[in-house]
Scaffold this motif. Structure first.
Motif, mmCIF file in Angstrom:
data_model
loop_
_atom_site.group_PDB
_atom_site.id
_atom_site.type_symbol
_atom_site.label_atom_id
_atom_site.label_comp_id
_atom_site.label_asym_id
_atom_site.label_seq_id
_atom_site.Cartn_x
_atom_site.Cartn_y
_atom_site.Cartn_z
ATOM 1 N N ARG A 32 37.443 36.984 34.072
ATOM 2 C CA ARG A 32 36.602 37.234 35.238
ATOM 3 C C ARG A 32 37.399 37.051 36.547
ATOM 4 O O ARG A 32 37.330 37.879 37.449
ATOM 5 N N SER A 33 38.182 35.957 36.604
ATOM 6 C CA SER A 33 38.960 35.693 37.818
ATOM 7 C C SER A 33 39.996 36.779 38.056
ATOM 8 O O SER A 33 40.220 37.217 39.190
ATOM 9 N N LYS A 76 40.027 39.970 36.858
ATOM 10 C CA LYS A 76 39.466 41.291 37.130
ATOM 11 C C LYS A 76 38.774 41.383 38.483
ATOM 12 O O LYS A 76 38.909 42.392 39.187
ATOM 13 N N TYR A 77 38.047 40.351 38.842
ATOM 14 C CA TYR A 77 37.145 40.480 39.984
ATOM 15 C C TYR A 77 37.562 39.669 41.208
ATOM 16 O O TYR A 77 36.892 39.715 42.235
ATOM 17 N N PHE A 78 38.686 38.946 41.115
ATOM 18 C CA PHE A 78 39.190 38.261 42.289
ATOM 19 C C PHE A 78 40.668 38.571 42.528
ATOM 20 O O PHE A 78 41.042 39.126 43.567
ATOM 21 N N LEU A 79 41.533 38.253 41.549
ATOM 22 C CA LEU A 79 42.969 38.397 41.763
ATOM 23 C C LEU A 79 43.401 39.860 41.837
ATOM 24 O O LEU A 79 44.225 40.228 42.686
ATOM 25 N N PRO A 130 41.512 42.596 42.768
ATOM 26 C CA PRO A 130 41.147 43.152 44.089
ATOM 27 C C PRO A 130 41.960 42.545 45.230
ATOM 28 O O PRO A 130 42.286 43.245 46.193
ATOM 29 N N LEU A 131 42.302 41.249 45.107
ATOM 30 C CA LEU A 131 43.120 40.620 46.143
ATOM 31 C C LEU A 131 44.489 41.280 46.217
ATOM 32 O O LEU A 131 45.021 41.528 47.315
#
Length: 357
Positions: A229-230, A232-235, A237-238
């Motif tokens: 989850r981290s 795919k949806y945070f790192l 996109p960051l």
């Protein structure tokens, strides 16, 4: 097309993305599409893949054969490299016979032949080079880098250095390269070409990929400490956001110093996610068969595409960007496929004699 025994998902697709960025930029959209970023992806990918293979060899056999490494590299790079250089040089004479072959042409040809294109470009520009062969600068950077890197890597391994410390060593060198770029720009007044083309100012783009290969490698290491989850949806996109910001911000000083470092860091989560989750909808296109196939051809495509673009623009100057770009891509694929069949596959079979144990 069957994958090899050790196949890293999404990497051929990433090659295709990198090539298309370079191609679209050279086809006339360089104001919108930064071709240099495509080269940065190629550098990162090269460092990651080659260091991953060296690491696997060492973990299996307890050593790295320098002879086999350099023979594999020569057989992979040099045949197509010299073939395209010779063809482009002769083609430039046929297209413009009145120009002749001057001493400046000879100097440029020799610089390219001895993998000094990037420093020749910094000193003299690319005007004397055969059409399209100015892209050889990036191959010169890689040849210089891999002349020394295997010795550094085996040195760290023989010291018994743990993977995390190896990565910190590579990151430390990347920091030194950034500081050197800052010295060149802010103290010595170096121009953008000096920063963009030179090995000493661009090797960190390769080294970031090497660092990923030795520590946190999504193919060889347990990356479960970063949750799906981290990632795919945070790192992920960051990473995309950092790359976008690095391209949108137009400061010359930023472009020549921090931009390459930020892009190298930003590629980490993108590569990790693409390799760990090849079936995720975002990365599924990277693993389509035709996209992977273009990735297999990407080296030859990279070598020939500017020559094709320039000759089409010279011979049929009124085609327009879309028509010229489409024709150039199709013709480049045909030439690249021919090189793949006639040169890369036969030398690839020979290369197997020097495969790591």
């Amino acid at each position: 097309m069957k994958p090899s025994k050790f196949y890293i998902p999404s990497l051929d697709g990433m090659r295709t993305v990198a090539f298309l960025i370079v191609f679209i930029s050279h086809a006339g959209l360089d104001k919108l599409i930064p071709g240099g970023f495509g080269v940065t992806i190629f550098f990162f990918l090269s460092g990651y893949l080659i260091t991953t293979l060296l690491r696997r060899e060492y973990e299996r056999s307890g050593s790295i054969s320098f002879k086999n490494f350099y023979m594999r590299r020569i057989l992979r790079i040099w045949p197509a490299f010299y073939l395209v250089l010779l063809l482009a040089t002769n083609l430039s004479y046929l297209v413009s016979p009145h120009a002749g072959f001057t001493f400046e042409n000879l100097k440029a040809f020799l610089a390219q032949s001895f993998h000094l294109t990037n420093y020749y470009n910094v000193s003299f520009g690319s005007q004397a080079m055969a059409p399209g062969t100015e892209v050889y600068w990036s191959l010169a950077v890689e040849e210089h880098f891999y002349l020394l890197f295997p010795f550094l890597y085996i040195f760290l391994l023989r010291l018994g250095m743990k993977p995390q410390r190896q990565a910190f060593t590579f990151w430390g060198i990347c920091l030194l390269v950034l500081l050197w770029r800052c010295v060149l720009v802010f103290s010595l007044g170096a121009d953008s070409d000096r920063i963009f083309f030179a090995t000493d100012t661009r090797l960190d783009s390769i080294l970031f990929g090497c660092a990923l290969a030795v520590y946190g490698n999504p193919m060889l290491d347990n990356n479960q400490q970063i949750s799906e989850r981290s990632l795919k949806y945070f790192l992920f996109p960051l990473g995309l956001a950092l790359i976008l910001c690095s391209l949108v911000y137009r400061s010359d000083a930023f472009r020549d110093t921090l931009r390459y470092s930020i892009q190298g860091i930003a590629l980490y989560p993108i590569f990790i996610a693409a390799i760990r989750f090849p079936d995720w909808v975002v990365f599924r296109p990277l693993n389509w068969e035709w996209v992977r196939f273009l990735g297999v051809l990407s080296y030859s495509l990279y070598l020939v595409h500017i020559t094709v673009i320039q000759i089409l623009n010279l011979e049929i100057p009124r085609l327009g960007l879309l028509v010229c770009g489409t024709l150039s891509l199709l013709i480049s694929v045909v030439f690249a496929y021919a090189i793949h069949q006639l040169v890369e596959i036969p030398t690839g079979k020979l290369k197997q004699r020097f495969a790591s144990p």
